[in-house]
Design an enzyme around this catalytic site. Sequence first.
Site, mmCIF file in Angstrom:
data_model
loop_
_atom_site.group_PDB
_atom_site.id
_atom_site.type_symbol
_atom_site.label_atom_id
_atom_site.label_comp_id
_atom_site.label_asym_id
_atom_site.label_seq_id
_atom_site.Cartn_x
_atom_site.Cartn_y
_atom_site.Cartn_z
ATOM 1 N N ASP A 29 -17.816 30.246 -4.537
ATOM 2 C CA ASP A 29 -17.382 29.113 -3.892
ATOM 3 C C ASP A 29 -17.228 28.019 -4.732
ATOM 4 O O ASP A 29 -18.185 27.749 -5.508
ATOM 5 C CB ASP A 29 -17.914 29.141 -2.528
ATOM 6 C CG ASP A 29 -17.067 28.171 -1.480
ATOM 7 O OD1 ASP A 29 -15.879 28.040 -1.705
ATOM 8 O OD2 ASP A 29 -17.736 27.742 -0.710
ATOM 9 N N HIS A 46 -9.592 27.577 -9.927
ATOM 10 C CA HIS A 46 -9.500 28.900 -9.854
ATOM 11 C C HIS A 46 -9.399 29.447 -11.412
ATOM 12 O O HIS A 46 -10.217 30.410 -11.589
ATOM 13 C CB HIS A 46 -8.186 29.393 -8.994
ATOM 14 C CG HIS A 46 -8.631 29.122 -7.710
ATOM 15 N ND1 HIS A 46 -9.627 28.985 -6.763
ATOM 16 C CD2 HIS A 46 -7.475 28.414 -6.695
ATOM 17 C CE1 HIS A 46 -9.437 28.582 -5.658
ATOM 18 N NE2 HIS A 46 -8.162 28.310 -5.339
ATOM 19 N N LEU A 140 -22.206 49.619 -15.150
ATOM 20 C CA LEU A 140 -22.069 48.639 -14.121
ATOM 21 C C LEU A 140 -21.051 49.147 -13.146
ATOM 22 O O LEU A 140 -20.233 49.455 -13.571
ATOM 23 C CB LEU A 140 -22.171 47.296 -14.458
ATOM 24 C CG LEU A 140 -21.863 46.252 -13.455
ATOM 25 C CD1 LEU A 140 -23.294 45.827 -12.825
ATOM 26 C CD2 LEU A 140 -21.464 45.023 -13.996
HETATM 27 C C1 IPE Z 1 -15.366 32.215 0.769
HETATM 28 O O1 IPE Z 1 -14.908 30.978 0.476
HETATM 29 C C2 IPE Z 1 -14.259 33.370 0.260
HETATM 30 C C3 IPE Z 1 -14.335 33.386 -1.161
HETATM 31 C C4 IPE Z 1 -15.350 32.906 -1.928
HETATM 32 C C5 IPE Z 1 -13.404 34.417 -1.852
HETATM 33 P P1 IPE Z 1 -14.361 30.081 1.443
HETATM 34 O O2 IPE Z 1 -13.988 28.739 0.614
HETATM 35 O O3 IPE Z 1 -12.969 30.598 1.994
HETATM 36 O O4 IPE Z 1 -14.871 30.118 2.797
HETATM 37 P P2 IPE Z 1 -15.159 28.947 3.810
HETATM 38 O O5 IPE Z 1 -13.793 28.622 4.467
HETATM 39 O O6 IPE Z 1 -15.560 27.607 3.510
HETATM 40 O O7 IPE Z 1 -16.175 29.152 4.901
HETATM 41 C C1 IPE Z 2 -13.546 29.974 -3.965
HETATM 42 O O1 IPE Z 2 -13.244 28.512 -4.086
HETATM 43 C C2 IPE Z 2 -12.365 30.662 -4.311
HETATM 44 C C3 IPE Z 2 -11.530 31.209 -3.140
HETATM 45 C C4 IPE Z 2 -11.837 31.135 -2.023
HETATM 46 C C5 IPE Z 2 -10.283 31.827 -3.701
HETATM 47 P P1 IPE Z 2 -12.498 27.382 -3.107
HETATM 48 O O2 IPE Z 2 -11.104 27.469 -3.409
HETATM 49 O O3 IPE Z 2 -13.009 27.775 -1.691
HETATM 50 O O4 IPE Z 2 -13.064 26.117 -3.504
HETATM 51 P P2 IPE Z 2 -13.754 24.969 -2.493
HETATM 52 O O5 IPE Z 2 -14.594 25.683 -1.611
HETATM 53 O O6 IPE Z 2 -12.627 24.367 -1.694
HETATM 54 O O7 IPE Z 2 -14.138 24.011 -3.256
HETATM 55 MG MG MG Z 3 -14.615 27.485 -0.468
#
Ligand code: IPE
Ligand code: IPE
Ligand code: MG
Length: 256
Positions: A29, A46, A140
Amino acid sequence: MLSKRSKTAQTAAAQPDVAGPRHVAIIMDGNGRWAQKKGKIRTFGHKAGVESVRSVVRFARESGVESLTLFAFSSENWKRPEEEVSVLMELFNFVLNNEVKRLHKNDVRLKVIGDTSAFDEKLRTKIQKAEALTEQNSALVLNIAANYGGRWDITHAAKLMAQDVLDGKQQLDAIDESHFGQYICTAGLPELDLLIRTGGERRISNFLLWQCAYAELYFTDTLWPDFDEKVFQTAVDDFKARQRRFGLTGEQVSVP
Ligand code: IPE
Ligand code: IPE
Ligand code: MG
């Protein structure tokens, strides 16, 4: 002065014989915030996150982790702006096109866990081919959780099991946790030992709900594109310093 916790962590880090985690999962995240902090659009984060994926796979392989499960796209992430979802799908395609060869060369077995029926035919074929190519690899197991949700996993498992009961392949009275676990996406892999979440949030976000039962949780403020082998090592050292009691008392666990 060092806190008691970090003293213990240092001791464990210095002891090579303390068992490391066999199965690690990561909620990757913070990509969007990482990009925004740099004045860029979210999808830039990303793309940058792919390099962190490469480095954690390398680290996991080299440090004896048997299974690594990465949360790449949740069942809830479809609700994001269309443009962001489409870049994430393109990126998934790109990674399958460009990384599978290297994974195969490094003896990594790739599996995609989640409801892949939502993906288009081309992507599904690519996933199947990558899984088939790497099926015999054993250094792995790399699970990529895509269109994955912990509640989906449990519901899906319940449906498969119910079908086996209807077909007479499974006795209702014989069902217990270990039977049910055989229908869960990570069946056959070691129990989840360590769940890491980057990006500062302290929640599970519908990731491995069944598997988290006795996992150790590690939260770091590091945003995913900044996550590297050093942060991974810190998480592993922290894990090694913990006493896992599984319901027993500390005394019972520390008896040699
Ligand atoms: C969780 O992150 C999903 C992934 C890392 C793929 P999110 O950014 O979607 O989670 P929330 O919405 O903050 O809970
Ligand atoms: C996690 O990073 C990747 C996915 C959920 C696909 P985020 O896109 O949720 O990044 P933040 O949390 O908004 O910074
Ligand atoms: Mg996020």
